[in-house]
Design a protein around this motif. Structure first.
Motif, short mmCIF file in Angstrom:
data_model
loop_
_atom_site.label_atom_id
_atom_site.label_comp_id
_atom_site.label_asym_id
_atom_site.label_seq_id
_atom_site.Cartn_x
_atom_site.Cartn_y
_atom_site.Cartn_z
N ALA A 229 20.77 -15.39 -36.97
CA ALA A 229 21.62 -14.61 -36.69
C ALA A 229 22.56 -15.17 -35.46
CB ALA A 229 21.41 -13.25 -36.62
N ALA A 230 21.73 -15.24 -34.23
CA ALA A 230 22.27 -15.80 -33.04
C ALA A 230 22.87 -16.96 -33.21
CB ALA A 230 21.12 -15.92 -32.15
N ASP A 231 22.26 -18.10 -34.20
CA ASP A 231 22.87 -19.23 -34.47
C ASP A 231 24.08 -19.31 -35.39
OD1 ASP A 231 21.33 -20.16 -32.68
OD2 ASP A 231 19.78 -21.15 -34.10
N LYS A 232 24.43 -18.06 -35.90
CA LYS A 232 25.24 -17.88 -36.98
C LYS A 232 25.19 -18.71 -38.03
CE LYS A 232 29.07 -15.91 -34.07
NZ LYS A 232 28.24 -15.05 -33.36
N VAL A 233 23.82 -18.82 -38.80
CA VAL A 233 23.92 -19.61 -40.03
C VAL A 233 23.89 -18.72 -41.03
CG1 VAL A 233 21.86 -20.83 -41.14
CG2 VAL A 233 21.73 -20.73 -38.51
N PHE A 234 23.62 -17.29 -41.07
CA PHE A 234 23.99 -16.39 -41.93
C PHE A 234 24.71 -15.24 -41.53
CE2 PHE A 234 19.92 -18.46 -42.99
CZ PHE A 234 20.22 -19.03 -44.39
N SER A 235 25.30 -14.49 -42.32
CA SER A 235 26.34 -13.49 -41.94
C SER A 235 25.29 -12.19 -41.48
CB SER A 235 27.11 -13.04 -42.91
OG SER A 235 26.24 -12.45 -44.25
N GLU A 236 25.85 -11.34 -40.88
CA GLU A 236 25.20 -10.24 -40.11
C GLU A 236 24.76 -9.56 -41.21
OE1 GLU A 236 27.42 -7.69 -37.44
OE2 GLU A 236 27.61 -9.69 -36.44
N LYS A 237 25.53 -9.19 -42.49
CA LYS A 237 25.01 -8.62 -43.72
C LYS A 237 23.67 -9.22 -44.32
CE LYS A 237 25.58 -5.34 -47.11
NZ LYS A 237 24.06 -5.08 -47.35
N GLU A 238 23.62 -10.45 -44.43
CA GLU A 238 22.70 -11.16 -45.06
C GLU A 238 21.20 -11.05 -44.08
OE1 GLU A 238 24.24 -15.11 -47.26
OE2 GLU A 238 24.74 -14.96 -45.18
N ILE A 239 21.34 -11.09 -42.95
CA ILE A 239 20.37 -10.93 -41.91
C ILE A 239 19.92 -9.37 -41.90
CG2 ILE A 239 19.67 -11.09 -39.50
CD1 ILE A 239 20.34 -13.71 -40.75
N GLU A 240 20.81 -8.74 -42.00
CA GLU A 240 20.47 -7.06 -41.85
C GLU A 240 19.79 -6.71 -43.01
OE1 GLU A 240 23.44 -3.58 -42.38
OE2 GLU A 240 23.93 -4.74 -40.47
N ASP A 241 20.15 -7.04 -44.53
CA ASP A 241 19.28 -6.86 -45.63
C ASP A 241 17.85 -7.79 -45.45
OD1 ASP A 241 21.15 -5.73 -46.68
OD2 ASP A 241 22.09 -7.42 -48.00
N ALA A 242 17.82 -8.78 -44.97
CA ALA A 242 16.48 -9.50 -44.89
C ALA A 242 15.75 -8.81 -44.07
CB ALA A 242 16.93 -11.09 -44.54
N LEU A 243 16.22 -8.36 -43.00
CA LEU A 243 15.27 -7.68 -41.91
C LEU A 243 14.77 -6.49 -42.67
CD1 LEU A 243 17.35 -7.97 -38.81
CD2 LEU A 243 15.09 -9.08 -38.98
N ALA A 244 15.41 -5.65 -43.49
CA ALA A 244 14.87 -4.63 -43.97
C ALA A 244 13.94 -4.67 -45.14
CB ALA A 244 16.30 -3.96 -44.50
N GLU A 245 13.90 -5.91 -45.54
CA GLU A 245 13.13 -6.50 -46.83
C GLU A 245 11.64 -6.19 -46.58
OE1 GLU A 245 14.55 -9.34 -49.54
OE2 GLU A 245 12.76 -10.08 -49.87
N PRO A 246 10.88 -5.14 -47.16
CA PRO A 246 9.32 -5.12 -47.01
C PRO A 246 8.72 -6.67 -47.67
CG PRO A 246 9.91 -3.70 -48.69
CD PRO A 246 11.18 -4.48 -48.24
N LEU A 247 7.53 -6.85 -46.83
CA LEU A 247 6.59 -7.81 -47.53
C LEU A 247 5.39 -7.28 -47.89
CD1 LEU A 247 6.22 -11.01 -47.55
CD2 LEU A 247 5.09 -10.97 -45.43
N THR A 248 5.30 -7.52 -49.29
CA THR A 248 4.09 -6.87 -49.97
C THR A 248 3.18 -7.92 -50.70
OG1 THR A 248 5.51 -6.47 -51.87
CG2 THR A 248 5.10 -4.69 -50.66
N ALA A 249 3.74 -9.17 -50.30
CA ALA A 249 3.09 -10.48 -51.08
C ALA A 249 1.39 -10.37 -50.85
CB ALA A 249 3.72 -11.67 -50.73
N ASN A 250 0.84 -10.98 -51.98
CA ASN A 250 -0.45 -11.28 -51.97
C ASN A 250 -0.90 -12.37 -52.69
OD1 ASN A 250 -2.86 -9.58 -51.29
ND2 ASN A 250 -2.00 -7.97 -52.33
N ARG A 251 -1.95 -13.11 -52.33
CA ARG A 251 -2.01 -14.24 -53.06
C ARG A 251 -2.46 -13.87 -54.56
NH1 ARG A 251 -5.24 -19.83 -52.31
NH2 ARG A 251 -5.43 -20.48 -54.43
N GLY A 252 -1.83 -14.24 -55.57
CA GLY A 252 -2.10 -13.97 -56.89
C GLY A 252 -2.81 -15.01 -57.72
N VAL A 253 -2.85 -15.09 -58.75
CA VAL A 253 -3.58 -16.29 -59.36
C VAL A 253 -2.57 -16.80 -60.39
CG1 VAL A 253 -5.80 -15.09 -59.40
CG2 VAL A 253 -4.47 -14.59 -61.39
N VAL A 254 -2.91 -18.23 -60.79
CA VAL A 254 -2.09 -18.91 -61.50
C VAL A 254 -2.28 -18.51 -63.02
CG1 VAL A 254 -1.52 -21.17 -62.45
CG2 VAL A 254 -2.17 -20.86 -60.03
N PRO A 255 -1.23 -18.18 -63.66
CA PRO A 255 -1.27 -17.74 -64.96
C PRO A 255 -1.86 -18.78 -65.94
CG PRO A 255 0.90 -18.11 -64.66
CD PRO A 255 0.46 -18.35 -63.29
#
Ligand code: ZN
Ligand code: ZN
Length: 773
Positions: A229-255
């Motif tokens: 955000a400070a480097d202005k790579v992405f818009s404020e809105k994009e950063i805002e959404d990304a900051l709010a995104e939860p991380l629930t990832a887990n190592r899954g298995v290959v199908p």
């Protein structure tokens, strides 16, 4: 003394600099020659479905998940984020960033701190290709390798290599493996938050473990997002959404879907196997097979295989090799769809269609279903009964064996083999010299893949198009197997519902789409087949045991057709697709129902039949013959022996000797032509057949243990085309004049008679003794 920079000094400096640069370039190319780039990367083989989703994958030989990200899977978002984080000047530096290197060099020199930040994406690729301990020498080598990489690859390709080699913890390498295992999607579907989260793992793979340290990862992720955000790579809105995104990832298995086909296709090599499998249909079908076989286990039937082809695209959309890949007890890993098995009666539709096209038969043509013997080959019907006169239609519906063998004899089995070879039947191609008439009853080797592909040509106007297993298989070279007319006749016969092999207790028929299908059961009841099709799909079903054990209850109709119906009922549920229409080259005509021929004035029973104009047989029914007989109808005459007066003419229905014998065996009365005038000169002039073998009045000794058959040979008058052999007054066989026949006599006196097609007869007598030779 003051030092003055003159023009000469500057010129000299640049000359020297030029020499150094040229020297360095030459040195680079020399080293490039001696130390070529070690850029071979082994990727995990991945298998994708028709939507490009990964449905199966295999570890590399070094036990890594290293799935290859294709260039088009690198989304602009992924590229932008990685470059912003790792190497802002990636697109402008020549592999090494001179400012960063200089800065790092001085930092190192003065503060004795470990170098950091000087590595470009290109240098990181070099390090991943040749991992080394971090020191100044390896850094130098990395720089050299970076130049080599820049020389050989485009910037996008270098970024691709980077994304494919970055370690993401454990044995996961590359962004595709990481996005598959952590987020169950392809890298081009990753969000900004997901990409950023992934991109920080390589820095500390052991302490930032996805699923274990998600809070710490989010903390670090958000630090980077704020920096973006400070480097202005992405818009404020994009950063805002990304900051709010939860991380629930887990190592899954290959199908590991589609195990059998994946394994089969993997053997052809390549990192990416893009199949046409429709995962939804595949999984539904697997489930149906599993449930179905669970119930069949009580009958000792343990395996099944299914192939489904989409008839409009010729794509193989489902492929089930066994009832359960993980079933180690009953050989679940065996690929039943690709196994060579005996096809039972499944080749009969093709045979009759070929006979229609050769102008030998039509659906209403009548064949006799009575005992035959071809040089010792005496086929029997499934129920070991004979049916007398039957139409081709009836013979195919009831899957009778004798009419099929007779029709193959009529067609010539070489012609059938040629067509099957054209349709890629590999085992038949290998065995073609060994195959004979029995092949039509299953005496040959085929696979479910091959049979399903053959039947899909019946849904395609008789044109064979190799089934497309891979998305690249788009070279649809089609070849005609049968004409549209013959094809249509077969479709009509195979789609009748009032068939003897219609599944019992089938209740869901109202939902069931109309289909045409043929069943098959191999010798010893080892294989049950049922292959069906309509305009939408061709479904091939095999049920049996990989152990090869036969089961008394096993038959195509009992065991394979119910599963076929279940599958159609599921995948083509309530389909309103219309049925095949009668093609222009197929017409309808009236025929005598007793022979299937054009009716004569004597034919009383008429029916309609399909035919192919100018090709189908066009003879008028010759079922009736006018015969001169005595007034009491006890003697018949020929022209030479008919009295001048005192005879009458009468129409008789002709019954071939083999049918006469069948009528007599079954106590069915039929109209007999009275015996020929015993005083007829023609018979005594020696024109009756002369039996040359066996020899009249001879005693034959036959080995008890392995009786050799005796030859039946006769000489006939020149006007004879067929002769009929009788053993002890019982009809034995029809043969062409001059053709050898064989038989194994019983012990004792044997009467052998030969009658020609003009009614002239010869009898001989021999004696047979069985001895130990
Ligand atoms: Zn007739
Ligand atoms: Zn006569």
């Amino acid at each position: 003394m003051k030092f003055r920079i003159t023009k000469r000094h500057i010129l000299k400096f640049f000359k020297r600099l030029g020499a150094v640069v040229v020297g360095l370039i030459l040195l680079f190319f020399l080293l490039n020659w001696f130390f070529p780039l070690p850029d071979y990367v082994e990727y995990s083989t991945i298998v994708t479905d028709n939507k490009g989703e990964v449905i199966n994958a295999y570890l590399t030989s070094d036990q890594k998940w290293r799935m290859k990200t294709e260039l088009e899977e690198i989304s602009p978002l992924l590229r932008k984020t990685i470059i912003a984080k790792e190497d802002k000047y990636f697109y402008s530096h020549p592999g090494v960033n001179p400012f960063a290197v200089t800065r790092a060099f001085f930092k190192n020199l003065f503060r004795m701190k470990r170098t950091s930040g000087a590595s470009t994406i290109t240098m990181q690729v070099a390090r991943a290709l040749e991992p080394r301990k971090r020191n100044i020498i390896s850094k130098t080598i990395e720089m050299f390798r970076a130049f080599q990489l820049e020389l050989k690859y485009s910037k996008d390709e270098i970024l691709q290599l980077y994304l494919n080699l970055v370690p993401y913890g454990g044995n996961i390498e590359g962004v595709k493996s990481a996005s598959q295992l952590y987020f169950k999607k392809n890298p081009d579907h990753l969000s900004l938050a997901e990409i950023t989260a992934l991109s920080i793992i390589p820095n500390r793979p052991s302490s930032l473990v996805m699923g274990k340290n998600n809070d710490r990862i989010v903390e670090e992720r958000n630090r980077w997002l704020k920096k973006f955000a400070a480097d202005k790579v992405f818009s404020e809105k994009e950063i805002e959404d990304a900051l709010a995104e939860p991380l629930t990832a887990n190592r899954g298995v290959v199908p590991h879907y589609l195990p059998h086909l994946s394994y089969k296709l993997k053997r052809n090599g390549g990192d990416l196997i893009s199949t046409n499998i429709d995962l939804n249909t595949q999984l539904k079908t697997e489930k149906m097979v599993e449930d179905y076989i669970r119930a069949q286990r009580l009958r000792n039937i343990k395996n099944a295989a299914i192939v489904i082809i989409d008839n409009k695209t010729h794509k193989v959309i489902t492929y089930v090799g066994s009832s359960g890949f993980k079933d180690t007890v009953d050989g679940g890993q065996v690929n039943g769809a690709n196994a060579v098995r005996q096809p039972g009666s499944t080749l009969k539709p093709l045979l009759y269609a070929l006979c229609f096209d050769e102008g030998l038969l039509t659906p209403k043509a009548v064949l006799s279903d009575v005992a035959v013997n071809y040089q010792g080959y005496a086929p029997e019907n499934y129920d070991e009964k004979f049916n007398g006169y039957v139409s081709v239609e009836y013979a195919l519906e009831h899957s009778l064996n004798i009419p099929a063998v007779k029709s193959l004899k009529l067609l010539g089995h070489e012609k059938l083999i040629r067509k099957l070879v054209q349709c890629n039947f590999r085992q038949i191609q290998k065995d073609q010299k060994k195959l004979g008439l029995s092949m039509i009853l299953g005496g040959c080797g085929t696979t479910l893949e091959e049979l399903t592909a053959l039947f899909s040509s019946f849904a395609n106007n008789g044109k064979y198009i190799p089934p497309a297993y891979l998305q690249g298989d788009t070279n649809y070279h089609s070849s005609e197997v049968i004409s549209p007319a013959a094809n249509y006749m077969i479709n009509e016969i195979l789609s009748k519902v009032n068939r003897p092999d219609f599944p019992l207790n089938w209740s869901a028929t109202e939902r069931m789409p109309k289909i045409a299908w043929k069943t098959g059961t191999s010798y010893g009841r080892r294989d049950a087949w049922s292959i069906g099709y309509n305009k939408n799909y061709t479904v091939g079903v095999w049920v049996g045991n990989f152990s090869g054990i036969g089961v008394a209850d096993l038959s195509g109709a009992n065991v394979a057709t119910p599963l076929l119906f279940k599958i159609f009922n599921t995948i083509d549920y309530d389909s309103d697709e219309e049925w095949f229409t009668q093609p222009d080259d197929c017409d309808i005509r009236q025929v005598c129902s007793e022979t299937g021929m054009i009716p004569s004035e004597h034919c009383s029973s008429i029916t309609t039949d399909y035919f192919i104009p100018l090709i189908s047989p066009n003879q008028v029914c010759n079922n009736w013959q006018e015969v001169m007989v005595s007034p009491d109808e006890k003697i018949s005459y020929c022209k030479s022996c008919a009295p001048a007066s005192g005879y009458k003419k009468k129409w008789y229905k002709i019954t071939e000797p083999d049918m006469q014998s069948w009528f007599e065996d079954n106590r069915i009365t039929y109209q007999k032509i009275p015996p020929h005038n015993a005083d007829c000169e023609l018979i005594f002039k020696g024109n009756a057949p002369f039996i040359t073998s066996p020899a009249n009045g001879t005693e034959y000794l036959i080995n008890k243990k392995s009786p050799d058959p005796l030859q039946l040979v006769c000489k006939t008058a020149s006007d004879v085309s067929k002769v009929y052999w009788y053993i002890n007054n019982k009809f034995y066989k029809t043969s062409n004049a001059g053709e050898k026949q064989f038989f194994v006599p019983d012990e004792g006196p044997v009467k052998i008679s030969c009658t020609d097609d003009k009614g002239r007869n010869r009898d001989i007598k021999i004696t047979v003794k069985y001895v130990n030779l």
